[in-house]
Design an enzyme around this catalytic site. Structure first.
Site, mmCIF file in Angstrom:
data_model
loop_
_atom_site.group_PDB
_atom_site.id
_atom_site.type_symbol
_atom_site.label_atom_id
_atom_site.label_comp_id
_atom_site.label_asym_id
_atom_site.label_seq_id
_atom_site.Cartn_x
_atom_site.Cartn_y
_atom_site.Cartn_z
ATOM 1 N N ARG A 89 0.858 -1.184 0.000
ATOM 2 C CA ARG A 89 0.000 0.000 0.000
ATOM 3 C C ARG A 89 0.893 1.232 0.000
ATOM 4 N NH1 ARG A 89 -3.890 2.081 4.951
ATOM 5 N NH2 ARG A 89 -2.030 3.283 5.461
ATOM 6 N N TRP A 140 -12.480 11.667 8.602
ATOM 7 C CA TRP A 140 -11.042 11.411 8.809
ATOM 8 C C TRP A 140 -10.599 10.173 8.100
ATOM 9 C CZ3 TRP A 140 -8.304 7.375 11.237
ATOM 10 C CH2 TRP A 140 -6.901 7.567 11.183
#
Ligand code: EZ4
Ligand code: CO
Length: 402
Positions: A148, A402
Site C-alpha cells: 500500500r 477522517w
C-alpha cells in the site's frame, strides 16, 4: 460437560491500547478474544465487564453459534461497533478454546486450509514522494508481494497514512489532533504520486491505496478513472459507505477495483454492496464484525457474488484478531488479501504469537486454537493510556471524514 468458570478483561498498552477477553473453562482451558475499538476502548471493556461477563459463567463453551445468537438477539439492541466488538471477543475466545480442546488449529475446525498462507500487503509511506519510493523499496526487499502506498499531500498537512517514526499509529494524542484536509490538493497529487511508484518499480507487484473515506462518489469515480492505467489491486474506502447504493456511481465510473468495510460491524452493512456487486473486496474484520462466526458468514455471502476478502489488519487490531483473521483467510475460497502492519516489538512482549511471515504471506501455526497467548504480568507493566484518533477539518474549518 465443561463450563465457563472465569472470564476477565485485560486492558494493556504495549505500544498502543488493547482490550483482551480471556475465558477459562472448568477443564482449565483458556481462550482469547480481541475487544479493541480504537479510541473508544473502555466502552467495549465496560460492555463486556458490566453486561456480558455475568452471563458467561456456567455456560457451555462448545456452543459457539448459540452463544453468538444469545448475545446478539438477547441484547435486544442490535449491531453497532461496541456491541459487535464485544460479541466478537467472546466468539473468538470460544473458537480458540474449541481448537485447544480438539487439539486442532482453528483453520482445521473451519474445514481445513484452502491455501498455504494468506497473501499480505504492507504499508509504505513517506513525507515526500522520494521518501515513499524508498519505503516501497524497503518492503520489496522484505519480500512483500503487495504494498500500500501513501504520501503526505503538499498543502494538506492532514494526509492519511503517513508514518512518523517506526510504526504508523494514528491514535497518538490524549485529545483528538485536528488535521487540515484539502480534497483538491489530494486529487491533484495522488495520481502522480502513485504513477511515480509504478515508474520506478514497474508492475511486478500489487499496488494498493487507501482513500480513507475522504471523497464523494463523484470525486472517487474521477480518481479511480485516472488510476486505471496503474492497475491498482484496489482503491480502498473511496467514500463513506453508510449509503451503500452510492457505490454504484463509483462502480459505473471506473474499472479500478474497490475495497471497503473496515468500519463495518455486520453483514447488513455490506449486503447491498455485495449482492449488487458494487465492490470487489470486503474489508470487514474479525474484531469489529462479530467474530469468526459472523465474518465467515459475510465472506460466504461475498463468495456467491464473486467478491473477495481483504480483512482490515492495522496495528489497532491485536495479535489475537490478526491470528484469527489468518486462520479464516486460509480456509475461504474467495480470499483476496490480508492487511498486515507488523505490531511494534513491545506489543509482542505481551502477546506471544506463532503466525509467521514468509514470502509475503502470513502462515498460521498448526498449534491448537489460535496460537496466541497473553503474558498477563507483562500486560500489567503497560497501563491504559487515553488516546484518540485525529479529526479532519477542511480548509474552511468544517469537519470532514477522517
Ligand atoms: O485508520 O485502523 O487500512 N487501514 C486503516 C487503518 C485505520 C485504523 C483506525 O483505527 O485505514 O489505519
Ligand atoms: Co483503511
Amino acid at each position: 460437560m465443561a463450563t465457563i468458570t472465569e472470564a476477565k478483561i485485560i486492558i494493556t498498552s504495549p505500544g498502543r491500547n488493547f482490550v483482551t477477553l480471556k475465558i477459562t473453562t472448568s477443564d482449565g482451558v483458556t481462550g482469547l478474544g480481541d475487544a479493541t475499538l480504537n479510541g473508544r476502548e473502555l466502552a467495549v471493556a465496560s460492555y463486556l465487564e458490566d453486561h456480558v461477563l455475568p452471563l458467561l459463567t456456567g455456560r457451555d463453551p462448545d456452543r459457539i453459534e448459540d452463544m453468538w445468537q444469545y448475545l446478539y438477539k438477547g441484547a435486544y439492541w442490535r449491531r453497532g461497533p461496541v456491541t459487535m466488538t464485544a460479541i466478537a471477543a467472546v466468539d473468538t475466545a470460544l473458537w480458540d478454546i474449541k481448537g485447544k480442546v480438539a487439539g486442532m488449529p482453528v483453520y482445521d475446525l473451519l474445514g481445513g486450509r484452502a491455501r498455504d498462507g494468506a497473501l499480505v500487503y504492507g504499508h509504505a509511506s513517506g513525507g515526500t514522494v522520494p521518501e515513499l519510493l524508498d519505503d516501497v523499496a524497503r518492503f520489496r526487499d522484505l519480500g512483500y508481494r503487495a504494498i500500500r502506498a501513501q504520501a503526505a499531500v503538499p498543502g494538506s498537512p492532514g494526509s492519511y497514512g503517513v508514518r512518523h517514526g517506526a510504526v504508523y499509529e494514528p491514535a497518538a494524542t490524549s485529545l483528538p489532533e485536528e488535521q487540515l484536509w484539502s480534497t483538491e490538493a489530494y486529487l491533484d497529487f495522488a495520481p502522480d504520486c502513485l504513477a511515480a511508484v509504478r515508474e520506478r518499480f514497474g508492475f511486478g507487484f500489487h499496488l494498493l491505496h487507501d482513500v480513507h473515506h475522504r471523497l464523494t462518489p463523484t470525486e472517487a469515480g474521477r480518481l479511480g478513472r485516472r488510476l486505471e492505467d496503474l492497475r491498482l489491486f484496489w482503491m480502498e474506502d473511496p467514500s463513506p459507505a453508510e449509503l451503500q447504493e452510492s457505490f454504484r456511481q463509483i462502480r459505473q465510473a471506473t474499472t479500478t477495483p474497490i475495497a471497503v468495510g473496515e468500519v463495518f460491524n455486520s453483514i447488513w452493512d455490506c449486503q447491498q454492496l455485495i449482492t449488487e456487486r458494487l465492490i470487489d473486496y470486503i474489508r470487514a474484520s474479525v474484531v469489529h464484525a462479530g467474530g469468526i462466526t459472523h465474518l465467515r458468514r459475510i465472506f460466504n455471502l461475498a463468495e456467491l457474488y464473486q467478491v473477495r476478502t481483504g480483512s482490515h489488519g492495522a496495528t489497532d487490531l491485536s495479535p489475537v484478531s490478526l491470528s484469527a483473521a489468518v486462520h479464516l483467510d486460509v480456509t475461504v475460497p474467495n480470499f483476496g488479501i490480508q492487511e498486515y502492519m507488523a505490531h511494534a516489538p513491545v506489543t509482542h512482549e505481551v502477546f506471544h504469537t506463532s503466525y509467521e511471515l514468509r514470502d509475503g504471506a502470513l502462515h498460521p501455526s498448526p498449534a491448537p486454537g489460535l496460537g496466541v497467548e497473553i503474558d498477563e504480568q507483562a500486560a500489567a507493566r503497560f497501563p491504559y493510556e487515553p488516546k484518540y484518533l485525529p479529526v479532519s477539518r477542511r480548509t474552511d474549518g468544517s469537519v470532514h471524514d477522517w
